[in-house]
Design a protein around this motif. Structure first.
Motif, short mmCIF file in Angstrom:
data_model
loop_
_atom_site.label_atom_id
_atom_site.label_comp_id
_atom_site.label_asym_id
_atom_site.label_seq_id
_atom_site.Cartn_x
_atom_site.Cartn_y
_atom_site.Cartn_z
N LEU A 153 -3.63 8.34 5.07
CA LEU A 153 -4.41 7.91 3.92
C LEU A 153 -3.72 6.68 3.33
O LEU A 153 -2.56 6.76 2.91
CB LEU A 153 -4.48 9.03 2.87
N VAL A 154 -4.43 5.56 3.34
CA VAL A 154 -3.88 4.29 2.88
C VAL A 154 -4.52 3.97 1.53
O VAL A 154 -5.74 3.87 1.42
CB VAL A 154 -4.16 3.16 3.89
N VAL A 155 -3.67 3.81 0.51
CA VAL A 155 -4.15 3.53 -0.84
C VAL A 155 -3.62 2.17 -1.27
O VAL A 155 -2.41 1.95 -1.31
CB VAL A 155 -3.69 4.61 -1.85
N CYS A 167 4.86 0.04 -2.45
CA CYS A 167 4.78 0.41 -1.04
C CYS A 167 5.58 1.67 -0.75
O CYS A 167 6.72 1.82 -1.20
CB CYS A 167 5.31 -0.74 -0.17
N THR A 168 4.98 2.59 -0.02
CA THR A 168 5.69 3.74 0.50
C THR A 168 4.95 4.22 1.75
O THR A 168 3.74 4.05 1.87
CB THR A 168 5.79 4.88 -0.53
N VAL A 176 -8.48 4.31 2.11
CA VAL A 176 -8.94 4.27 3.50
C VAL A 176 -8.30 5.42 4.27
O VAL A 176 -7.07 5.60 4.25
CB VAL A 176 -8.59 2.93 4.17
N TRP A 177 -9.13 6.19 4.96
CA TRP A 177 -8.66 7.31 5.78
C TRP A 177 -8.76 6.91 7.24
O TRP A 177 -9.83 6.54 7.74
CB TRP A 177 -9.51 8.54 5.50
N THR A 178 -7.63 6.99 7.98
CA THR A 178 -7.61 6.57 9.38
C THR A 178 -7.78 7.74 10.34
O THR A 178 -7.85 7.54 11.54
CB THR A 178 -6.29 5.86 9.71
N SER A 214 0.83 -1.20 0.00
CA SER A 214 0.00 0.00 0.00
C SER A 214 0.86 1.25 0.00
O SER A 214 2.01 1.25 0.45
CB SER A 214 -0.91 0.03 1.23
N VAL A 215 0.28 2.31 -0.51
CA VAL A 215 0.84 3.65 -0.35
C VAL A 215 0.22 4.24 0.90
O VAL A 215 -1.01 4.25 1.05
CB VAL A 215 0.51 4.52 -1.57
#
Length: 321
Positions: A186-188, A193-194, A180-182, A2-3
């Motif tokens: 922000l997880v994309v 991966c970064t 997804v916003w935690t 994921s980013v």
């Protein structure tokens, strides 16, 4: 993989939307090579297929392979909410040769001979690619851009209202399942991966019809950008305004009834005119009547006026229970 972007408060405050004709143009190259991937765009493919014979797209196809990474210099993040193609093309032409060469070297699955030719003289390569983009735009995309732009515009207006009403949490909750916003990050869901913060200049959100249904990301050395699938792409190539029920048309006139129904999402005069296939002046006259009757209302957004239905207009468009 994921980013993961960490958004500080100043980054959240600088979230902005933008359109990018260059992004749509580049993404459409993949649509041409794999029509089954996006059957929704088959009407466009059928319209432009005969025009491709006179174009040399080999270098573009190499830099934009069927999947995976595409050379970022072809799609710089928009620096204004609605850049025109000429301005974006100029940014491509001004790409530093060393940067273009590095990015071309990252492309996987392309014809190695074409990539090697580009990298052997990246300054000339950038010029050739920019010329090819311009020729492709003029032959296959320019006449369709108003239709695509209208779809992207409706999406941005809808998302902007959600951001204003519910903040980042409500915006990202329905942007795309891959996002997804935690509350801080922000997880994309992307195949690389970064985990990093932004650059302090916020995040650009760009809707796309031709990258649909996927998401894409760009980051350093560019401004962080998230490309997400536009809503309503299934109706992109439908022709004509929505049908107006006979009773509503008899009450306020067929053209005004069609405009009222089209305002199910806020829209500008130009976008309505394109959809209705009439002049902006004619649409403006109908909008003045609808506004004067309390069925629609205009609100200024930047340099444009966006119209939406009022609650009375909603009730009238819905018809009898």
């Amino acid at each position: 993989m994921s980013v993961i972007w960490t958004l500080r408060p100043e980054d959240v405050a600088r979230i902005r939307f933008a359109f990018s004709p260059m992004w749509e143009l580049a993404a459409s190259l993949r649509t041409l090579r794999d029509p089954a991937r996006q059957a929704v765009h088959l009407p466009w493919i059928r319209s432009v297929r005969s025009r491709l014979a006179g174009l040399d797209l080999a270098e573009l196809f190499a830099l934009v392979p069927p999947s995976g990474y595409l050379a970022d210099f072809l799609t710089p993040p928009p620096d204004t909410p609605c850049p025109d193609f000429a301005a974006e093309l100029d940014r491509v032409r001004r790409t530093p040769p060393a940067q273009a060469s590095r990015e071309a070297g990252r492309v996987v699955g392309a014809d190695p001979a074409v990539i090697e030719r580009f990298r052997s003289d990246p300054e000339a390569g950038v010029a050739r690619v920019a010329d090819a983009l311009e020729a492709y735009w003029e032959a296959c995309f320019a006449e369709f851009w108003p239709r695509v732009h209208a779809l992207l515009e409706r999406d941005v207006l809808r998302r902007s209202r959600r951001l204003a009403r519910g903040g980042a949490r409500e915006l990202f909750a329905e942007l795309d399942p891959a996002v997804v916003w935690t509350g801080e990050r922000l997880v994309v869901d992307r195949p690389w991966c970064t985990d990093a913060g932004l650059h302090g200049d916020g995040l650009v959100l760009v809707p796309s019809a031709f990258y649909w249904p996927s998401v894409a990301v760009m980051s350093a050395p560019y401004q962080s950008m998230l490309v997400y699938p536009v809503l309503g792409v299934g109706g992109l190539w439908e022709n004509g305004p929505p049908p107006a029920p006979g009773a509503l048309a008899a009450l306020i006139g067929r053209s005004r009834a069609q405009i009222l129904l089209a305002l199910v999402e806020p829209s500008t005069t130009s976008a309505l005119a394109h959809r209705m296939a009439v002049t902006p002046g004619a649409v403006s006259q109908h909008l003045r009547v609808l506004s004067g009757s309390g069925l629609a209302v205009g609100m200024r957004v930047g340099r444009e006026v966006v119209y939406r239905r009022t609650s009375t207009g909603d009730a009238l468009a819905a018809g009898p229970p």
